[in-house]
Design a protein around this motif. Structure first.
Motif, mmCIF file in Angstrom:
data_model
loop_
_atom_site.group_PDB
_atom_site.id
_atom_site.type_symbol
_atom_site.label_atom_id
_atom_site.label_comp_id
_atom_site.label_asym_id
_atom_site.label_seq_id
_atom_site.Cartn_x
_atom_site.Cartn_y
_atom_site.Cartn_z
ATOM 1 N N HIS A 8 0.804 -1.228 0.000
ATOM 2 C CA HIS A 8 0.000 0.000 0.000
ATOM 3 C C HIS A 8 0.831 1.269 0.000
ATOM 4 N N GLU A 103 -9.061 2.121 -3.499
ATOM 5 C CA GLU A 103 -9.249 2.252 -2.045
ATOM 6 C C GLU A 103 -10.544 3.006 -1.778
ATOM 7 N N TRP A 130 -13.191 3.769 2.585
ATOM 8 C CA TRP A 130 -12.125 4.396 3.351
ATOM 9 C C TRP A 130 -12.709 4.480 4.765
ATOM 10 N N HIS A 171 -9.533 -0.326 6.776
ATOM 11 C CA HIS A 171 -10.510 0.778 6.841
ATOM 12 C C HIS A 171 -11.947 0.322 7.081
ATOM 13 N N HIS A 192 -2.915 -2.566 4.812
ATOM 14 C CA HIS A 192 -2.170 -1.595 5.639
ATOM 15 C C HIS A 192 -2.858 -1.367 6.973
ATOM 16 N N ARG A 203 -8.083 1.699 13.714
ATOM 17 C CA ARG A 203 -7.613 1.204 12.408
ATOM 18 C C ARG A 203 -6.811 -0.100 12.550
ATOM 19 N N ASP A 261 2.045 2.539 3.423
ATOM 20 C CA ASP A 261 1.167 3.728 3.400
ATOM 21 C C ASP A 261 1.960 5.000 3.090
HETATM 22 ZN ZN LIG Z 1 -5.618 3.808 3.593
#
Ligand SMILES: [Zn+2]
Length: 311
Positions: A8, A103, A130, A171, A192, A203, A261
């Motif tokens: 990611h 995403e 997201w 997410h 991620h 998260r 990320d």
């Molecule tokens: Zn993300």
């Protein structure tokens, strides 16, 4: 040098915002094709995201991201998009393979049939949301509502699985996560996300969630974002190592990988500020006592196995 597969990175969208390109080496941002290739990254998942605040429609934003990538690949012949099984063989030449990920599915604007078009353009990985709620599912930002996958969300999962896309729970709300795990379809991963047991952040994944992904043969990509890593004021490379080792001990080294990320995070751990510092992370993992076999799985083979299941 060990090959690196990073699941990611947001550089495709962020570079445009920063007024740079991903084909030219830059001192700005955290990732571009020349810096990634020079740092041992042989395979990179690039995310296409959209934001409702940007003025343009989500679909328009995603198509601009795809257009930017194809332009970049003309300017930078050392990279190519992985679209079919034969493309894996092209990595052997030292080229950087790019996989496209959508995403959040806001760009579908309620039309699952658009996935066929996005697949044709190279999208091979998909997350439904997201952080916010959309018409497919609730994101972690809407956790209090208790919402999971909608009827349309399940339809999109089936369509993505049929086409050959990896499905990503990063997410997604807790309820959405377990709805996803109950579906028969899909190669599910977290591209991620980190460990809730080490850092209590919405998260991050609980042990039960990590075990559920592993039980389906999936992989958890460890995110470099400091607030997901530690409560300390400054995150360090060792914090990334700690999350990697935790997953490896909980479910085995076959189920953990990298999901940096980069360019989606405004701060990074000290010593891991951008993709050029990747060799430092490899050194830290080596010094933590991982065998060469385990290192190879975590840095490269695990993500390769997951994506080769659909591509
Ligand atoms: Zn993300």
């Amino acid at each position: 040098m060990l090959y690196v597969f990073d699941a990611h990175c947001d550089a495709l969208m962020t570079a445009r915002e920063q007024g740079r390109t991903i084909w030219e080496e830059s001192g700005e941002g955290q990732w571009d094709l020349p810096r990634a290739r020079a740092s041992g990254v042989a395979c990179q998942v690039l995310a296409l995201c959209s934001s409702r605040e940007k003025g343009l429609s989500p679909l328009n934003q995603v198509l601009i991201g795809i257009a930017d990538l194809y332009r970049a690949l003309k300017e930078y012949p050392g990279a190519f998009v992985i679209r079919e099984a034969a493309d894996w063989g092209r990595l052997a030449g030292g080229n950087l393979g790019v996989l496209l990920a959508l995403e959040g599915c806001d760009a579908l604007e309620g039309s699952p049939e658009l996935l066929e078009a996005l697949y044709a353009l190279g999208v091979r990985c998909l997350s439904l949301t997201w952080n916010l709620r959309n018409d497919l599912a609730d994101g972690v930002g809407d956790e209090t509502s208790g919402g999971g996958l909608t009827r349309l969300g399940r339809l999109v999962v089936r369509e993505a699985a049929r086409l050959g896309m990896v499905l990503d729970v990063s997410h997604l709300s807790t309820r959405g996560f377990w709805d996803a795990m109950e579906m028969n379809e899909g190669a599910w991963v977290a591209t991620h996300s980190n460990c809730r047991a080490l850092m209590d952040h919405p998260r991050n994944l609980t042990d039960d969630q990590i075990k559920a992904i592993a039980a389906r043969g999936g992989v958890i990509g460890i995110n470099f974002y400091p607030p997901f890593l530690t409560a300390a004021p400054q995150a360090r490379i060792e914090d990334v190592v700690r999350h990697i080792l935790y997953v490896a001990e909980l479910v085995g080294p076959e189920h953990v990988g990298l999901g940096s990320d980069f360019d989606g995070i405004d701060v990074a751990p000290a010593g891991l500020e951008d993709v050029t510092k990747t060799p430092r992370l490899i050194k830290a993992l080596d010094e933590a006592g991982l065998s060469q076999r385990e290192l190879s799985l975590i840095l490269w083979e695990n993500w390769l196995r997951v994506f080769q299941r659909v591509v």
